[in-house]
Scaffold this motif. Structure first.
Motif, PDB file in Angstrom:
ATOM      1  N   ASP A  40       0.844  -1.194   0.000  1.00  0.00           N
ATOM      2  CA  ASP A  40       0.000   0.000   0.000  1.00  0.00           C
ATOM      3  C   ASP A  40       0.886   1.254   0.000  1.00  0.00           C
ATOM      4  N   THR A  41       0.256   2.435   0.129  1.00  0.00           N
ATOM      5  CA  THR A  41       0.968   3.675  -0.178  1.00  0.00           C
ATOM      6  C   THR A  41       1.895   4.173   0.931  1.00  0.00           C
ATOM      7  N   SER A 101      -2.378   2.495   4.049  1.00  0.00           N
ATOM      8  CA  SER A 101      -2.323   3.665   3.164  1.00  0.00           C
ATOM      9  C   SER A 101      -1.702   4.852   3.889  1.00  0.00           C
ATOM     10  N   GLY A 154      -5.651  12.067  -3.620  1.00  0.00           N
ATOM     11  CA  GLY A 154      -4.494  11.199  -3.485  1.00  0.00           C
ATOM     12  C   GLY A 154      -3.202  11.854  -3.933  1.00  0.00           C
TER      13      GLY A 154
END
Length: 370
Positions: free
Chosen positions: A96-97, A260, A216
């Motif tokens: 994930d980010t 995230s 985002g």
């Protein structure tokens, strides 16, 4: 304090290009996900278009970095021959980010600890590039002079249920005005982040005002984001910073929490700002985006040959221009025809495509279609 109109500080954009784009299946496949596809008539893929835009702000493609998975390494290099190979950050495993952002920040900090860093998804479409660039430049200056973690919010145009929302609070001192005192690209403290809402809640957000879609896209100094990780994700920070120093990232990265950047840092930090803006943004999240991208006169959107009888509100796509799609008596459907897969789905069920892809991956005899 106001943001001075001065030369931009060193800016290093980081493009996240490791996603699988499952909701654009079957055009987007595990072997070639959405960011590598060309969906319009420009001849540039979504990844290439993203780097083209950011290169204008950073000065050249030499300063753009791309984070991707090992399976997409060659595709990134093929599509971005002008980017130095050392600017490619390969994740050993998708986590994930948050881990991706931290890894990139630690890499930048080795050589450019005073830089401003931007984080951008590889698969967004922007139609008003001039305004987009001005917003990014404004965010860079705000990040440098206030040390806030700056998010780019998108002013909502309809009650979307597929996006997270950002509620703005008080105007940010030093970020709400330019040197003329004009309120251009105002920045605000973030009051809260809201999850993807119901239709009723999304309409409430629009009626109340002061809410933005979470795009985002983020901009911050390398120093500020590393301090935020050290405070809010100390275990991840210690694990990865030591791994980068000892060159053991391949061994450590799979052990990191899959989370995230929103959950890991932004929702915990009290130093987050938002710039609400409009620049023709679309995250191209699923097949319904093709309608927004290509809608012209007529009831249907088609790429390829289509003959329809009593068909309305349809989205039709074929990868082979010689193929023909024929529809009779259909409303609000998506039909996608590729060389080996045909998808037929109601437009209000496109979010469920991911469920089908997961089923395909779970069956060895069907996995090649995923």
């Amino acid at each position: 304090m106001t943001i001075e109109d001065s030369a931009l500080p060193l800016f290093i954009p980081v493009v996240l290009a490791g996603g699988s784009g499952e909701r654009f299946w079957p055009l987007s496949r595990k072997s070639k996900p959405k960011q590598f596809l060309t969906l319009d008539d420009t001849g540039r893929s979504l990844l290439q278009a993203t780097v083209d835009r950011l290169s204008i702000v950073s000065g050249s493609a030499d300063s753009v970095m791309v984070v991707t998975g090992n399976e997409y390494r060659s595709q990134v290099l093929d599509q971005l021959p002008e980017m130095p190979v050392e600017n490619l950050i390969v994740e050993p495993l998708a986590r994930d980010t948050a881990p991706a952002v931290l890894y990139a920040a630690l890499r930048i900090a080795r050589d450019q600890p005073d830089a401003v860093m931007g984080v951008f998804p590889a698969d967004h479409r922007i139609t008003d590039v001039d305004t987009y660039l001005k917003v990014i430049e404004r965010a860079i200056l705000i990040a440098r002079q206030t040390e806030q973690l700056v998010t780019i919010g998108i002013t909502p145009t309809f009650p979307a249920t597929g996006y997270g929302y950002i509620q703005q609070g008080a105007a940010l001192r030093g970020g709400a005005q330019d040197t003329t005192g004009e309120n251009i690209f105002a920045a605000y403290h973030v009051s809260r982040f809201a999850e993807k809402p119901t239709q009723e809640t999304a309409q409430q957000f629009l009626d109340e005002g002061g809410y933005s879609w979470n795009s985002g896209m983020f901009i911050w100094t390398v120093k500020a984001i590393l301090q935020a990780f050290e405070k809010h994700q100390p275990e991840m920070y210690q694990q990865l910073s030591q791994a980068v120093e000892k060159r053991t990232v391949k061994q450590v990265f799979p052990e990191l929490e899959k989370i995230s950047i929103d959950y890991a840092i932004l929702e915990k930090s009290g130093h987050v700002a938002v710039i609400p803006a409009e620049f023709g943004w679309d995250d191209l999240g699923d097949w319904n985006a093709l309608e927004r991208l290509l809608k012209a006169e007529g009831e249907n959107v088609s790429v390829g040959r289509h003959v329809g009888l009593d068909t309305g509100g349809a989205i039709l796509y074929t990868t082979n221009g010689d193929d023909l799609i024929v529809t009779i008596g259909l409303e609000d459907v998506v039909i996608v025809r590729t060389s080996e897969v045909t998808l037929v789905v109601r437009k209000d069920r496109t979010q469920d495509i991911k469920k089908v892809v997961r089923q395909l991956k779970a069956h060895p005899e069907l996995e090649r279609f995923a």
